[in-house]
Design a protein around this motif. Structure first.
Motif, PDB file in Angstrom:
ATOM      1  N   ALA A  40      33.350 -29.217  18.981  1.00 36.43           N
ATOM      2  CA  ALA A  40      32.293 -28.484  19.674  1.00 36.43           C
ATOM      3  C   ALA A  40      31.095 -29.402  19.878  1.00 36.43           C
ATOM      4  CB  ALA A  40      31.907 -27.256  18.864  1.00 36.43           C
ATOM      5  N   ILE A  41      30.881 -29.759  21.122  1.00 32.84           N
ATOM      6  CA  ILE A  41      29.791 -30.663  21.467  1.00 32.84           C
ATOM      7  C   ILE A  41      28.534 -29.844  21.690  1.00 32.84           C
ATOM      8  CG2 ILE A  41      28.965 -32.371  23.130  1.00 32.84           C
ATOM      9  CD1 ILE A  41      31.976 -32.990  23.666  1.00 32.84           C
ATOM     10  N   GLY A  42      27.597 -30.029  20.775  1.00 37.16           N
ATOM     11  CA  GLY A  42      26.354 -29.273  20.843  1.00 37.16           C
ATOM     12  C   GLY A  42      25.421 -29.816  21.900  1.00 37.16           C
ATOM     13  N   VAL A  43      24.803 -28.908  22.617  1.00 39.00           N
ATOM     14  CA  VAL A  43      23.794 -29.267  23.609  1.00 39.00           C
ATOM     15  C   VAL A  43      22.464 -29.319  22.874  1.00 39.00           C
ATOM     16  CG1 VAL A  43      22.638 -28.583  25.737  1.00 39.00           C
ATOM     17  CG2 VAL A  43      25.098 -28.157  25.454  1.00 39.00           C
ATOM     18  N   ASN A  44      21.891 -30.506  22.796  1.00 40.54           N
ATOM     19  CA  ASN A  44      20.637 -30.695  22.078  1.00 40.54           C
ATOM     20  C   ASN A  44      19.691 -31.489  22.970  1.00 40.54           C
ATOM     21  OD1 ASN A  44      18.521 -31.316  20.382  1.00 40.54           O
ATOM     22  ND2 ASN A  44      19.824 -31.804  18.630  1.00 40.54           N
ATOM     23  N   GLU A  45      18.840 -30.772  23.684  1.00 47.37           N
ATOM     24  CA  GLU A  45      17.911 -31.404  24.630  1.00 47.37           C
ATOM     25  C   GLU A  45      16.909 -32.311  23.933  1.00 47.37           C
ATOM     26  OE1 GLU A  45      18.589 -31.157  27.767  1.00 47.37           O
ATOM     27  OE2 GLU A  45      20.062 -29.565  27.493  1.00 47.37           O
ATOM     28  N   ALA A  46      16.674 -32.102  22.638  1.00 43.03           N
ATOM     29  CA  ALA A  46      15.691 -32.904  21.910  1.00 43.03           C
ATOM     30  C   ALA A  46      16.216 -34.307  21.599  1.00 43.03           C
ATOM     31  CB  ALA A  46      15.307 -32.199  20.609  1.00 43.03           C
ATOM     32  N   LYS A  47      17.544 -34.480  21.619  1.00 44.09           N
ATOM     33  CA  LYS A  47      18.135 -35.773  21.306  1.00 44.09           C
ATOM     34  C   LYS A  47      18.294 -36.608  22.564  1.00 44.09           C
ATOM     35  CE  LYS A  47      20.808 -35.697  17.098  1.00 44.09           C
ATOM     36  NZ  LYS A  47      22.147 -35.869  16.537  1.00 44.09           N
ATOM     37  N   SER A  48      18.056 -37.894  22.423  1.00 42.45           N
ATOM     38  CA  SER A  48      18.295 -38.833  23.517  1.00 42.45           C
ATOM     39  C   SER A  48      19.809 -38.987  23.701  1.00 42.45           C
ATOM     40  CB  SER A  48      17.656 -40.174  23.159  1.00 42.45           C
ATOM     41  OG  SER A  48      18.065 -41.158  24.053  1.00 42.45           O
ATOM     42  N   GLN A  49      20.270 -38.816  24.936  1.00 36.82           N
ATOM     43  CA  GLN A  49      21.705 -38.882  25.220  1.00 36.82           C
ATOM     44  C   GLN A  49      22.057 -40.166  25.949  1.00 36.82           C
ATOM     45  OE1 GLN A  49      22.987 -35.512  27.478  1.00 36.82           O
ATOM     46  NE2 GLN A  49      21.857 -34.076  26.228  1.00 36.82           N
ATOM     47  N   PHE A  51      25.630 -40.447  26.967  1.00 36.96           N
ATOM     48  CA  PHE A  51      26.592 -39.817  27.870  1.00 36.96           C
ATOM     49  C   PHE A  51      26.207 -38.356  28.048  1.00 36.96           C
ATOM     50  CE2 PHE A  51      28.987 -43.210  25.760  1.00 36.96           C
ATOM     51  CZ  PHE A  51      29.483 -43.887  26.858  1.00 36.96           C
ATOM     52  N   SER A  52      26.398 -37.826  29.245  1.00 38.23           N
ATOM     53  CA  SER A  52      26.104 -36.412  29.469  1.00 38.23           C
ATOM     54  C   SER A  52      27.097 -35.552  28.684  1.00 38.23           C
ATOM     55  CB  SER A  52      26.191 -36.072  30.961  1.00 38.23           C
ATOM     56  OG  SER A  52      27.556 -36.041  31.372  1.00 38.23           O
ATOM     57  N   VAL A  53      26.764 -34.295  28.492  1.00 36.75           N
ATOM     58  CA  VAL A  53      27.665 -33.374  27.798  1.00 36.75           C
ATOM     59  C   VAL A  53      28.992 -33.298  28.546  1.00 36.75           C
ATOM     60  CG1 VAL A  53      28.033 -30.961  27.140  1.00 36.75           C
ATOM     61  CG2 VAL A  53      25.812 -32.040  26.734  1.00 36.75           C
ATOM     62  N   ASP A  54      28.940 -33.192  29.871  1.00 40.99           N
ATOM     63  CA  ASP A  54      30.179 -33.118  30.659  1.00 40.99           C
ATOM     64  C   ASP A  54      31.029 -34.373  30.485  1.00 40.99           C
ATOM     65  OD1 ASP A  54      29.538 -30.596  31.592  1.00 40.99           O
ATOM     66  OD2 ASP A  54      28.705 -31.325  33.490  1.00 40.99           O
ATOM     67  N   GLU A  55      30.387 -35.549  30.441  1.00 40.08           N
ATOM     68  CA  GLU A  55      31.136 -36.797  30.222  1.00 40.08           C
ATOM     69  C   GLU A  55      31.817 -36.785  28.858  1.00 40.08           C
ATOM     70  OE1 GLU A  55      28.798 -40.334  32.604  1.00 40.08           O
ATOM     71  OE2 GLU A  55      27.773 -39.439  30.872  1.00 40.08           O
ATOM     72  N   ARG A  56      31.095 -36.336  27.838  1.00 42.95           N
ATOM     73  CA  ARG A  56      31.664 -36.296  26.486  1.00 42.95           C
ATOM     74  C   ARG A  56      32.830 -35.321  26.404  1.00 42.95           C
ATOM     75  NH1 ARG A  56      26.470 -35.114  23.312  1.00 42.95           N
ATOM     76  NH2 ARG A  56      25.490 -35.075  25.346  1.00 42.95           N
ATOM     77  N   VAL A  57      32.688 -34.157  27.030  1.00 47.67           N
ATOM     78  CA  VAL A  57      33.788 -33.190  27.038  1.00 47.67           C
ATOM     79  C   VAL A  57      35.006 -33.812  27.701  1.00 47.67           C
ATOM     80  CG1 VAL A  57      34.594 -30.998  28.019  1.00 47.67           C
ATOM     81  CG2 VAL A  57      32.352 -31.111  26.898  1.00 47.67           C
ATOM     82  N   ARG A  58      34.820 -34.439  28.857  1.00 46.96           N
ATOM     83  CA  ARG A  58      35.947 -35.048  29.579  1.00 46.96           C
ATOM     84  C   ARG A  58      36.604 -36.158  28.756  1.00 46.96           C
ATOM     85  NH1 ARG A  58      32.759 -34.298  34.096  1.00 46.96           N
ATOM     86  NH2 ARG A  58      31.917 -36.385  33.963  1.00 46.96           N
ATOM     87  N   MET A  59      35.786 -37.012  28.135  1.00 49.86           N
ATOM     88  CA  MET A  59      36.345 -38.111  27.338  1.00 49.86           C
ATOM     89  C   MET A  59      37.209 -37.579  26.196  1.00 49.86           C
ATOM     90  SD  MET A  59      33.396 -41.073  27.098  1.00 49.86           S
ATOM     91  CE  MET A  59      31.987 -40.032  26.727  1.00 49.86           C
ATOM     92  N   LYS A  71      41.088 -28.596  20.478  1.00 51.81           N
ATOM     93  CA  LYS A  71      40.411 -28.102  21.686  1.00 51.81           C
ATOM     94  C   LYS A  71      39.036 -28.759  21.747  1.00 51.81           C
ATOM     95  CE  LYS A  71      43.559 -24.758  22.083  1.00 51.81           C
ATOM     96  NZ  LYS A  71      44.836 -25.385  21.883  1.00 51.81           N
ATOM     97  N   VAL A  72      38.478 -28.840  22.940  1.00 48.49           N
ATOM     98  CA  VAL A  72      37.153 -29.438  23.115  1.00 48.49           C
ATOM     99  C   VAL A  72      36.324 -28.509  23.986  1.00 48.49           C
ATOM    100  CG1 VAL A  72      35.868 -31.444  23.965  1.00 48.49           C
ATOM    101  CG2 VAL A  72      38.172 -31.758  23.008  1.00 48.49           C
ATOM    102  N   LEU A  73      35.084 -28.279  23.574  1.00 54.84           N
ATOM    103  CA  LEU A  73      34.174 -27.483  24.392  1.00 54.84           C
ATOM    104  C   LEU A  73      32.741 -27.881  24.076  1.00 54.84           C
ATOM    105  CD1 LEU A  73      32.997 -25.314  22.181  1.00 54.84           C
ATOM    106  CD2 LEU A  73      35.063 -24.067  22.742  1.00 54.84           C
TER     107      LEU A  73
END
Length: 158
Positions: A40-49, A51-59, A71-73
Motif C-alpha cells: 500500500a503506497i501511501g500518498v504523503n504530500e508532505a514528503k519530497s517525492q 517518483f510519482s505515486v502512479d509511477e510507483r504503483v506501475r513499477m 497486490k499493489v495499490l
C-alpha cells in the motif's frame, strides 16, 4: 478452500520511493506466514517525492505481476481503515534499528487500540540495514547507479 474472510492478509504500507531490496526481503519472508500481502503506497504530500505515486504503483505491479499473492495499490486514509477495506488482519512493518522499533511500537499500539489490527514486525536482515529509500533517492538525484539496492526485475520509470 479459504475465502477472503479467513485469509491471512497483511497491508505493507509505505511510500516505497523507491522499493528496495530491503522491502523485497520483507515481502518474501512474510509470504511464508501470510496468504496475501497488499503493498500500500501511501500518498504523503508532505514528503519530497522522486517518483510519482502512479509511477510507483506501475513499477511494483510490474515487479509482482507473476505473483497473485501480492497486490499493489495507493491510498490516502488511515492504514487501519485501508486494512478493513482489504479484509486485512495485519499490518506488516520492517525494523532496521532501535529508533525504528520505538516509532513502530507506538504506531502498532495505537492501531491495535483503535481497530484491533495487529502489526507483524520483521527485523531487517543485517545485510540490508543500511539501505533506505531516502539514501537511494539521494543517489539517484546525483546520477549514481542504484542497481545493487533494488530488487532484480524492478524497472525504474525514469
Amino acid at each position: 478452500m479459504k475465502t477472503s474472510l479467513n485469509k491471512r492478509i497483511a497491508i505493507f504500507p509505505g511510500t516505497f520511493d523507491p522499493f528496495t531490496i530491503g522491502h523485497m526481503s520483507l515481502v518474501e519472508r512474510a509470504l511464508n506466514m501470510l496468504d496475501e500481502i497488499v503493498i500500500a503506497i501511501g500518498v504523503n504530500e508532505a514528503k519530497s517525492q522522486y517518483f510519482s505515486v502512479d509511477e510507483r504503483v506501475r513499477m511494483l505491479e510490474d515487479l509482482f505481476r507473476s505473483n497473485p499473492r501480492v497486490k499493489v495499490l495507493s491510498y490516502n486514509c488511515l492504514t487501519v481503515d485501508l486494512a478493513r477495506q482489504c479484509h486485512a488482519g495485519f499490518i506488516l512493518r520492517g525494523i532496521r534499528s532501535v529508533n525504528d522499533f520505538e516509532y513502530e511500537k507506538t504506531i502498532a499500539d495505537v492501531n491495535r487500540k483503535i481497530s484491533g489490527v495487529e502489526t507483524l514486525v520483521l527485523f531487517t536482515e543485517p545485510e540490508h540495514t543500511h539501505i533506505s529509500s531516502t539514501i537511494v533517492r539521494e543517489l539517484l538525484r546525483y546520477g549514481r547507479s542504484v542497481d545493487e539496492f533494488l530488487p532484480d526485475g524492478l524497472v525504474l520509470s525514469r
